[in-house]
Write an enzyme that holds these catalytic residues in place. Sequence first.
Site, PDB file in Angstrom:
ATOM      1  N   SER A 155       0.826  -1.210   0.000  1.00  0.00           N
ATOM      2  CA  SER A 155       0.000   0.000   0.000  1.00  0.00           C
ATOM      3  C   SER A 155       0.856   1.255   0.000  1.00  0.00           C
ATOM      4  O   SER A 155       0.372   2.329  -0.320  1.00  0.00           O
ATOM      5  CB  SER A 155      -0.887   0.046   1.239  1.00  0.00           C
ATOM      6  N   HIS A 169      -1.639  -3.039  -6.198  1.00  0.00           N
ATOM      7  CA  HIS A 169      -2.236  -2.682  -4.908  1.00  0.00           C
ATOM      8  C   HIS A 169      -3.729  -2.982  -4.926  1.00  0.00           C
ATOM      9  O   HIS A 169      -4.523  -2.241  -5.490  1.00  0.00           O
ATOM     10  CB  HIS A 169      -1.971  -1.188  -4.612  1.00  0.00           C
ATOM     11  N   GLU A 197      -4.736  -0.578  -8.039  1.00  0.00           N
ATOM     12  CA  GLU A 197      -3.730   0.393  -8.468  1.00  0.00           C
ATOM     13  C   GLU A 197      -2.541  -0.414  -9.001  1.00  0.00           C
ATOM     14  O   GLU A 197      -1.991  -1.250  -8.270  1.00  0.00           O
ATOM     15  CB  GLU A 197      -3.264   1.263  -7.299  1.00  0.00           C
ATOM     16  N   ASN A 208      -3.933   6.354  -1.259  1.00  0.00           N
ATOM     17  CA  ASN A 208      -3.567   6.533   0.146  1.00  0.00           C
ATOM     18  C   ASN A 208      -2.785   7.825   0.367  1.00  0.00           C
ATOM     19  O   ASN A 208      -2.848   8.418   1.443  1.00  0.00           O
ATOM     20  CB  ASN A 208      -2.768   5.335   0.652  1.00  0.00           C
TER      21      ASN A 208
END
Length: 697
Positions: A406, A427, A439, A477
């Site tokens: 992540s 991800h 991702e 994130n």
Amino acid sequence: MNSPVKYEIVDEIGVITIDNPPVNALSHAVRKGMLDAIREAQTDASRAVLIHCEGRTFIAGADITEFGKPPADPWLPDLLNEIEASTKLVVAALHGTALGGGFETALASHYRIALDSARVGLPEVKLGLLPGAGGTQRAPRLAGIEAALELITSGAPIPAAQAAGTGLVDEVVSEDLLDAALAYTKRLLADGAEVRRTSELEVAPVDPAVFEACRQAVAKKARGQTAPLRIVDCVEASTLPFAEGEKRERELFMECMQDPQSAGLRHMFFAEREAAKIVGLPRDIELRNIDKVGIVGGGTMGGGIAMSFANAGIPVTLIEIDDAALERGLSIVAKNYAGSVKRGKLSEEKAAACRDLIAGSTDYASLADVDLVIEAVFEDPELKKDIFARLDSVCKPDAILATNTSYQDVDAIAAATGRPGDVLGMHFFSPANIMKLLEVVRGDKTGDDVLATVMALAKRIRKVAVVSGVCYGFIGNRMLQGYFREAQLCLIEGGTPESVDAAMYDWGMAMGPISVADLAGLDVGYKARQALPEDQRDDPRSYRVPDALVEMGRLGQKSGAGFYSYDPATRRKSSDAAVLEVIEREAQELGIEREPLPADEIVDRLIYALVNEGLRVLEEGIAQRPGDIDVVYIYGYGFPAWRGGPMHYADTVGLDTVLARINEFRERFGAENWTPAPLLEKLVAEGTSISAFAKTG
Ligand code: 3H9
């Protein structure tokens, strides 16, 4: 210019053939060609008319690229009324996906024959619209009000056999559609079948309470959206004479078309498809074969990833450190499949077949022949590097090596191997077998064919993939940091967990940020902060409360208490006075005078923090285009699709308004958290928008 519509008489049947790849959308040229053909058929030697399509599908709808442009005659509803008014029998032959205006064309025809593999539906609601070419009036006349409400408010296509069961389709065949449709039309003629106009059929009456119940159901299911409610209004109007119901449908269709919700959802339709394309790479780049996949780490994430591949029929080898861990991992997978069977999502046979595709091993040598390995162990950079060095030594040349991290630096992980060109990030979002977003992180040295292979693979496993560059937290994130920081600041400055959550939930987020923090576990951020020196821990006002809660043993949902308390049996949350005491105490210690915050301030602070960081992500080239950021937020973070994602939303508000508000926040809260992204200032100075920037670069 050649018309995409051909008309010829075959065995006394006037055959209208539409050939407008890729999906035979009803562009202006198609509508014009169909009108000319149906008019010609009225006076020529044909005895009946058959409408069918070349290529992979019957008409999949109106041409969405024409929406928002000046209307061009013939308008679809008028064309379909003219088709229905034909004095000769009209039959529609359906294959692929007969959707939206395409299915409305079929409903306006007198009879419908479909290939058994075909699916039909009215998915306009997914674009914030309603069927605007008679669909809301004709579907209830054929299928009944309740079936029509379900079909149109859900937007979900149904198989041909199911459509036949409700009267929406008359005949289902298994092969040679054109031949079967010609034979069917001749049979209708031979049997003396009448011209059967759907608009002249009676609507079977229902208890009016059905409409109210449906309004309540859609208000809950499609929270905040207007189109589903307008659909119920239209279907209710189908109980009126056809012309009146049709008039109502036209008014409400135009209302939906002008609603920003539809603009947001249409933007998402194209953004999602655009995201799959890699800037600068040809579409026909040669891809590597992916027939077998390995996954290192059988925890929640690894197990979910394994299920995503198995569900798409791709065999998986799951590697764990020892037999006990492997047993645990495989039993979680088995439990998840059993749950899907219990909920009726999967048949027992299909679940068993998927389970059988997942093999376990504790030996890395089992990965010698896989085409792709995904490492899904916990976020320890040194452990990940060790694993990649091992993978490098056991995997065959050309195998793709992916890390499901992540946050970690994909380039540093790639450097632990002798083949950094074969390495990238994948991800996944938790639960990985359910969440659609992926991702795909392109490292400095990732090969073009490696990236393209994984993007294509994502579609096979039914994920929506977005390319991200390497940075801390990638697209999603990284942007989330400011959003969570502001949520915590709003809390300590005067909010409560309930008021902060309610502001965001009512605005349309799937879940409020405080509830999300409880779900993710407050200890995760706590541990990460503890590992940092104090001067690198961000704004203390933004973490003093969650840290205090962790130190009280309140780790979030998993410990039964975090910002809220959770019922151990039902997981239902309730507010807890002890948390308010912590908030007030920490505020006092930090010298903050708490004052209630209006909901619109909470929303602006959280959403503009996302927008501002999103613009940095864009300017740095971490995201390929603004629409990719919108896709990430809608599919990965519960952002309301009808607002079109944070970038589209900022354009809707107006970038000058966004910048003015960010500057106001800078005045009030300081430049550290609130410095406008340079790209935002540039776009405002140029008087342009994010979407215009996307087109011109
Ligand atoms: C409507 O009908 C309104 C009426 O009620 C009233 C009017 C008055 N238009 O998805 P894919 C393009 S509203 C233009 O990757 P798949 C798409 O952008 C409409 N373009 O393929 C893509 O282009 P590119 C109601 C369209 O096989 C390419 O086709 N209908 C349209 O995975 C391939 O698409 C719908 O909402 C369109 N209507 O899925 C149906 N549709 O290659 C929307 C597709 O340049 N479409 N394109 O990226 C779909 O659901 C899927 O595309 C479909 C095929 C299932 C058909």
